[in-house]
Design an enzyme around this catalytic site. Structure first.
Site, PDB file in Angstrom:
ATOM      1  N   LYS A 184      55.149  25.300  46.296  1.00 51.00           N
ATOM      2  CA  LYS A 184      55.639  24.783  45.010  1.00 51.00           C
ATOM      3  C   LYS A 184      57.051  24.234  45.131  1.00 51.00           C
ATOM      4  O   LYS A 184      57.644  23.823  44.142  1.00 51.00           O
ATOM      5  CB  LYS A 184      55.602  25.911  43.981  1.00 51.00           C
ATOM      6  CG  LYS A 184      54.168  26.412  43.813  1.00 51.00           C
ATOM      7  CD  LYS A 184      53.960  27.284  42.621  1.00 51.00           C
ATOM      8  CE  LYS A 184      52.471  27.556  42.448  1.00 51.00           C
ATOM      9  NZ  LYS A 184      52.083  28.936  42.679  1.00 51.00           N
ATOM     10  N   LYS A 237      35.960  24.383  45.235  1.00 49.12           N
ATOM     11  CA  LYS A 237      36.124  25.839  45.210  1.00 49.12           C
ATOM     12  C   LYS A 237      36.281  26.311  43.770  1.00 49.12           C
ATOM     13  O   LYS A 237      37.040  25.716  43.001  1.00 49.12           O
ATOM     14  CB  LYS A 237      37.367  26.214  46.033  1.00 49.12           C
ATOM     15  CG  LYS A 237      37.627  27.712  46.056  1.00 49.12           C
ATOM     16  CD  LYS A 237      38.897  28.061  46.806  1.00 49.12           C
ATOM     17  CE  LYS A 237      39.177  29.555  46.604  1.00 49.12           C
ATOM     18  NZ  LYS A 237      40.405  30.035  47.157  1.00 49.12           N
ATOM     19  N   LYS A 255      40.278  29.030  38.621  1.00 51.66           N
ATOM     20  CA  LYS A 255      40.725  28.958  37.239  1.00 51.66           C
ATOM     21  C   LYS A 255      41.426  27.618  36.989  1.00 51.66           C
ATOM     22  O   LYS A 255      41.251  26.989  35.959  1.00 51.66           O
ATOM     23  CB  LYS A 255      41.705  30.113  36.983  1.00 51.66           C
ATOM     24  CG  LYS A 255      41.933  30.400  35.544  1.00 51.66           C
ATOM     25  CD  LYS A 255      43.072  31.376  35.377  1.00 51.66           C
ATOM     26  CE  LYS A 255      44.375  30.727  35.778  1.00 51.66           C
ATOM     27  NZ  LYS A 255      45.570  31.270  35.181  1.00 51.66           N
TER      28      LYS A 255
HETATM   29  P1  AMP Z   1      43.021  34.316  42.664  1.00 52.05           P
HETATM   30  O1  AMP Z   1      42.818  34.623  41.224  1.00 52.05           O
HETATM   31  O2  AMP Z   1      42.750  32.906  43.043  1.00 52.05           O
HETATM   32  O3  AMP Z   1      44.323  34.857  43.203  1.00 52.05           O
HETATM   33  O4  AMP Z   1      41.880  35.141  43.445  1.00 52.05           O
HETATM   34  C1  AMP Z   1      41.763  36.532  43.431  1.00 52.05           C
HETATM   35  C2  AMP Z   1      40.817  36.930  44.547  1.00 52.05           C
HETATM   36  O5  AMP Z   1      39.544  36.275  44.409  1.00 52.05           O
HETATM   37  C3  AMP Z   1      41.343  36.562  45.939  1.00 52.05           C
HETATM   38  O6  AMP Z   1      41.017  37.602  46.829  1.00 52.05           O
HETATM   39  C4  AMP Z   1      40.576  35.302  46.300  1.00 52.05           C
HETATM   40  O7  AMP Z   1      40.403  35.175  47.683  1.00 52.05           O
HETATM   41  C5  AMP Z   1      39.235  35.512  45.572  1.00 52.05           C
HETATM   42  N1  AMP Z   1      38.676  34.208  45.161  1.00 52.05           N
HETATM   43  C6  AMP Z   1      39.192  33.375  44.225  1.00 52.05           C
HETATM   44  N2  AMP Z   1      38.434  32.263  44.086  1.00 52.05           N
HETATM   45  C7  AMP Z   1      37.419  32.389  44.972  1.00 52.05           C
HETATM   46  C8  AMP Z   1      36.286  31.561  45.329  1.00 52.05           C
HETATM   47  N3  AMP Z   1      36.043  30.396  44.722  1.00 52.05           N
HETATM   48  N4  AMP Z   1      35.465  32.010  46.299  1.00 52.05           N
HETATM   49  C9  AMP Z   1      35.688  33.199  46.913  1.00 52.05           C
HETATM   50  N5  AMP Z   1      36.715  34.020  46.624  1.00 52.05           N
HETATM   51  C10 AMP Z   1      37.578  33.632  45.668  1.00 52.05           C
END
Ligand code: AMP
Ligand code: TRP
Length: 323
Positions: free
Chosen positions: A113, A193, A196
């Site tokens: 960032k 992928k 959010k």
């Molecule tokens: P985040 O909210 O992106 O920090 O993700 C929280 C957890 O979910 C982390 O361990 C990520 O690796 C996993 N995660 C998030 N998005 C995905 C996805 N599309 N596929 C697999 N794992 C995910």
């Protein structure tokens, strides 16, 4: 007994990607009688990006309800909300005074960032130090995380070793990362992928009608209904096979290849699979979200158990540093 710890930021209701990629594997680890798992809702970290108080509270509840809905046993393990044990902020300060400014500048969480420095708050800059405090506060041995968090664990190990060396004692347990190299990347409704930030996520806890709408929005090509279709380039199939067993997957594959099977049919099959596979967590999640007393009681239980570990560790650190 291995002490395992990990945290999930409370930035929204966990989506299918979070569940398949992080939450379910972590719950599976907790079922091993040789593991003692400490899982927490990283709501302090969420303040680096989210400023809306109600949204934060609600997201923390949603993350807690998801852990419980997926069967985390909180008698054997610990589930707590990071901000309920504010001692971690004190440890963050101590650790921050040993963390090199130059090294912190290299953190991906900041570097990604840093082209837009005006958007970077000091909390985001020191994010890895709070994460190190989360880990060291509980004498953690193993930290299961995604690849993107590897560097943060390296920072944590280096901090622990540096301080242990400087004070000539085993003040901190030096943790190890556990990275599943084959972690699945769950695709979103647009094929990128699931995230959010792309608004392409699937919330499996939605009422059936709304879930149907989301599944309906999965992007497909325009091959006519009669024609055979390639399952391996289809977003619906990609999601289906992550959840279904081998036999179910083969049946659907054959239908794609045979023709006279439209994407509407495939989406109906995916919806049915999700409703069936996640029947229990869906019910449990909604029960918990409607029973805040129970959720708060669970978090209070977690807070007490977490604090009973954190207090002596922090005492050890204060003494060693001369406070
Ligand atoms: P985040 O909210 O992106 O920090 O993700 C929280 C957890 O979910 C982390 O361990 C990520 O690796 C996993 N995660 C998030 N998005 C995905 C996805 N599309 N596929 C697999 N794992 C995910
Ligand atoms: N930074 C992690 C993430 O975004 C969340 C997290 C905070 C964490 N503190 C932690 C993970 C401690 C493991 C251990 O995914």
């Amino acid at each position: 007994m291995a002490r395992i710890l990990t945290g999930i930021q409370s930035t929204n209701i966990p989506h299918l990607g979070n569940i398949l990629g992080a939450l379910s594997p972590a719950v599976a680890l907790s079922k091993n009688p040789n593991n003692h798992c400490i899982y927490f809702i990283a709501d302090l970290h969420s303040l680096t990006s989210i400023k809306d108080a109600d949204f934060r509270k609600e997201s923390a509840m949603a993350v807690a309800a998801t852990w419980l809905a997926f069967g985390l046993d909180t008698d054997k393990n610990i589930l707590f909300r990071q901000s309920d044990v504010p001692e971690v902020c004190e440890l963050t300060w101590y650790l921050g005074c040993f963390m090199s400014y130059q090294r912190l500048q290299l953190a991906h969480s900041f570097k990604d960032k840093s082209e837009n420095l005006s958007d970077v708050n000091a909390g985001l800059f020191t994010y890895p130090v709070l994460m190190a405090a989360d880990i060291l506060m509980y004498d953690t041995e193993i930290v299961p995380v995604g690849k993107d968090q590897k560097q943060h664990i390296e920072f944590t190990r280096d901090l622990a070793e540096k301080i242990n060396h400087q004070y000539n004692q085993e003040l901190f347990v030096v943790p190890k990362e556990q990275i599943d190299e084959q972690v699945m990347v769950v695709p979103g409704t647009d094929g990128r992928k699931m995230s959010k930030s792309y608004s392409n996520f699937i919330n499996i806890f939605l009422p059936e009608k709304e879930l149907k709408k989301v599944i309906g929005s999965i992007v497909t090509d325009s091959t006519p209904l009669e024609e055979p279709k390639n399952p391996d380039t289809c977003n619906v199939f990609a999601l289906y096979k992550l959840i279904a067993n081998a036999e179910q997957t083969n049946v659907l594959r054959e239908k794609y290849l045979a023709g006279n099977f439209g994407y509407g049919h495939a989406k109906a099959a995916l919806l049915e699979l999700l409703l069936d596979y996640y029947r229990e967590p869906r019910t449990r999640y909604n029960e918990l979200m409607n029973d805040r007393g129970l959720l708060e009681a669970e978090l209070k239980k977690g807070e007490d158990k977490a604090r009973s570990i954190a207090t002596p560790v922090l005492g050890r650190v204060r003494t060693a540093l001369g406070f």
